[in-house]
Design a protein around this motif. Structure first.
Motif, mmCIF file in Angstrom:
data_model
loop_
_atom_site.group_PDB
_atom_site.id
_atom_site.type_symbol
_atom_site.label_atom_id
_atom_site.label_comp_id
_atom_site.label_asym_id
_atom_site.label_seq_id
_atom_site.Cartn_x
_atom_site.Cartn_y
_atom_site.Cartn_z
ATOM 1 N N GLY A 1 0.782 -1.228 0.000
ATOM 2 C CA GLY A 1 0.000 0.000 0.000
ATOM 3 C C GLY A 1 0.810 1.271 0.000
ATOM 4 N N ASP A 2 2.133 1.170 0.097
ATOM 5 C CA ASP A 2 2.979 2.355 0.109
ATOM 6 C C ASP A 2 3.764 2.459 -1.199
ATOM 7 O OD1 ASP A 2 2.284 3.049 2.757
ATOM 8 O OD2 ASP A 2 3.748 1.605 3.545
ATOM 9 N N PRO A 3 3.862 3.674 -1.760
ATOM 10 C CA PRO A 3 4.650 3.844 -2.984
ATOM 11 C C PRO A 3 6.140 3.681 -2.699
ATOM 12 C CG PRO A 3 3.901 5.983 -2.169
ATOM 13 C CD PRO A 3 3.235 4.937 -1.314
ATOM 14 N N VAL A 4 6.837 2.978 -3.556
ATOM 15 C CA VAL A 4 8.282 2.789 -3.426
ATOM 16 C C VAL A 4 8.923 3.063 -4.777
ATOM 17 C CG1 VAL A 4 8.146 1.111 -1.546
ATOM 18 C CG2 VAL A 4 8.045 0.323 -3.909
ATOM 19 N N SER A 5 10.211 3.414 -4.761
ATOM 20 C CA SER A 5 10.917 3.671 -6.010
ATOM 21 C C SER A 5 12.401 3.402 -5.818
ATOM 22 C CB SER A 5 10.707 5.121 -6.477
ATOM 23 O OG SER A 5 11.247 6.047 -5.541
ATOM 24 N N ALA A 6 13.082 3.195 -6.916
ATOM 25 C CA ALA A 6 14.521 2.941 -6.878
ATOM 26 C C ALA A 6 15.145 3.447 -8.167
ATOM 27 C CB ALA A 6 14.800 1.444 -6.709
ATOM 28 N N ASP A 7 16.305 4.081 -8.045
ATOM 29 C CA ASP A 7 17.043 4.596 -9.193
ATOM 30 C C ASP A 7 18.365 3.856 -9.336
ATOM 31 O OD1 ASP A 7 15.049 6.436 -9.620
ATOM 32 O OD2 ASP A 7 16.084 8.076 -8.600
ATOM 33 N N LYS A 8 18.789 3.657 -10.582
ATOM 34 C CA LYS A 8 20.059 2.991 -10.839
ATOM 35 C C LYS A 8 20.691 3.572 -12.097
ATOM 36 C CE LYS A 8 22.126 -1.558 -11.672
ATOM 37 N NZ LYS A 8 21.868 -3.019 -11.823
ATOM 38 N N GLN A 9 21.980 3.866 -12.035
ATOM 39 C CA GLN A 9 22.699 4.340 -13.210
ATOM 40 C C GLN A 9 22.896 3.195 -14.189
ATOM 41 O OE1 GLN A 9 26.328 6.179 -11.764
ATOM 42 N NE2 GLN A 9 25.333 8.172 -11.630
ATOM 43 N N VAL A 10 22.672 3.469 -15.465
ATOM 44 C CA VAL A 10 22.867 2.463 -16.505
ATOM 45 C C VAL A 10 23.633 3.082 -17.669
ATOM 46 C CG1 VAL A 10 20.812 1.125 -15.912
ATOM 47 C CG2 VAL A 10 20.637 3.001 -17.564
ATOM 48 N N ALA A 11 24.294 2.233 -18.423
ATOM 49 C CA ALA A 11 25.008 2.671 -19.623
ATOM 50 C C ALA A 11 24.992 1.525 -20.633
ATOM 51 C CB ALA A 11 26.435 3.080 -19.288
ATOM 52 N N PHE A 12 24.852 1.852 -21.894
ATOM 53 C CA PHE A 12 24.793 0.842 -22.941
ATOM 54 C C PHE A 12 25.045 1.526 -24.286
ATOM 55 C CE2 PHE A 12 20.707 2.648 -22.065
ATOM 56 C CZ PHE A 12 20.093 2.851 -23.291
ATOM 57 N N THR A 13 25.307 0.725 -25.298
ATOM 58 C CA THR A 13 25.555 1.254 -26.640
ATOM 59 C C THR A 13 24.517 0.700 -27.601
ATOM 60 O OG1 THR A 13 27.931 1.427 -26.229
ATOM 61 C CG2 THR A 13 27.221 1.426 -28.529
ATOM 62 N N VAL A 14 23.968 1.571 -28.429
ATOM 63 C CA VAL A 14 23.048 1.155 -29.485
ATOM 64 C C VAL A 14 23.769 1.274 -30.822
ATOM 65 C CG1 VAL A 14 21.001 1.796 -28.173
ATOM 66 C CG2 VAL A 14 22.026 3.467 -29.710
ATOM 67 N N PHE A 15 23.670 0.238 -31.635
ATOM 68 C CA PHE A 15 24.242 0.241 -32.975
ATOM 69 C C PHE A 15 23.096 0.443 -33.954
ATOM 70 C CE2 PHE A 15 26.988 -2.246 -30.291
ATOM 71 C CZ PHE A 15 28.259 -1.775 -30.606
ATOM 72 N N ILE A 16 23.155 1.511 -34.725
ATOM 73 C CA ILE A 16 22.066 1.845 -35.623
ATOM 74 C C ILE A 16 22.623 2.127 -37.017
ATOM 75 C CG2 ILE A 16 20.721 2.820 -33.722
ATOM 76 C CD1 ILE A 16 21.399 5.604 -34.745
ATOM 77 N N ALA A 17 21.724 2.241 -37.981
ATOM 78 C CA ALA A 17 22.112 2.614 -39.335
ATOM 79 C C ALA A 17 21.119 3.640 -39.853
ATOM 80 C CB ALA A 17 22.142 1.393 -40.249
ATOM 81 N N CYS A 18 21.634 4.702 -40.435
ATOM 82 C CA CYS A 18 20.809 5.758 -41.019
ATOM 83 C C CYS A 18 21.260 5.963 -42.461
ATOM 84 C CB CYS A 18 20.933 7.050 -40.223
ATOM 85 S SG CYS A 18 20.393 6.935 -38.496
ATOM 86 N N PRO A 19 20.801 5.113 -43.380
ATOM 87 C CA PRO A 19 21.212 5.245 -44.782
ATOM 88 C C PRO A 19 20.788 6.593 -45.358
ATOM 89 C CG PRO A 19 20.073 3.158 -44.370
ATOM 90 C CD PRO A 19 19.856 4.020 -43.169
#
Length: 227
Positions: A191-209
């Motif tokens: 019944g109580d609101p809870v939250s959590a934060d976490k730092q993340v990092a990642f790489t996206v590989f994309i193509a823009c012809p």
């Protein structure tokens, strides 16, 4: 080296990957080998307790427009597309009535149109989203998630990858963006609101012809980006 000789339907690809998570394809294609490594089997679930799976929503729901997950906007600008992709990748709500495969399909909708990279991308996505069982547990706590992006940049390692790539090994307009941010999760605990934060990092590989909209090729392992 291509992973498939012919495109498959998105749902078929996702199903095949979901049933073979233990043998995820981690070698990638071309320079994607730079980020190869052991992959997880889905995001952590947070609080865990026994649960019984329920249908996504009541059968007597009122008639009206069918809820839909927002699509990733088409763009010819690489950074704009990378930001939209990252936002969609980390945005989900267990109380929405959708399942992890539904969120996966949103990403696959903007995947490599040839279909060659879709199996590898689906395998990548399996390590970013909760498993089906974890999703059912998280649903008990009305868990939802979003990402606050703090930085987006082309990693220095990408220049080395381009220099080492053989001719025609990469699609036209291929690039990589490393994205850093704060993953925010919130829910309800007794019944109580809870939250959590976490730092993340990642790489996206994309193509823009040239003169075409961007699409996603692959994702790095979460928290193991190119720098």
């Amino acid at each position: 080296m291509k992973l498939l000789t012919a495109p498959r339907s998105r749902r078929t690809v996702v199903t095949l990957i979901a049933t073979a998570v233990a043998v995820l394809l981690i070698t990638g294609v071309g320079v994607y080998g730079l980020i190869a490594g052991s992959r997880g089997h889905g995001e952590s679930t947070g609080p865990v307790s026994p649960t019984t799976e329920h249908a996504p929503g009541p059968s007597n729901a009122p008639d009206g427009p069918t809820p839909r997950i927002p699509a990733i906007p088409h763009s010819t600008d690489a950074e704009t597309f990378a930001r939209s992709l990252a936002t969609a990748l980390f945005t989900w709500d267990t109380g929405s009535g959708f399942l992890p495969l539904d969120y996966t399909e949103i990403i696959l909708d903007v995947a490599d149109p040839s279909g060659a990279e879709q199996p590898g991308l689906a395998a990548d996505l399996a390590s970013y989203l909760p498993t089906h069982d974890a999703w059912m547990q998280l649903r008990q706590y009305a868990t939802k998630q979003h990402l606050k992006i703090t930085s987006v940049y082309v990693p220095d390692a990408w220049a080395d990858a381009l220099a080492q790539a053989q001719r025609d090994q990469l699609p036209d307009g291929a690039t990589a963006f490393t994205i850093e941010g704060i993953r925010h999760r919130s829910g309800d605990w007794n019944g109580d609101p809870v939250s959590a934060d976490k730092q993340v990092a990642f790489t996206v590989f994309i193509a823009c012809p040239p003169k075409r909209t961007c699409h996603v090729l692959r994702l790095s392992q979460l928290n193991n980006p190119l720098r």
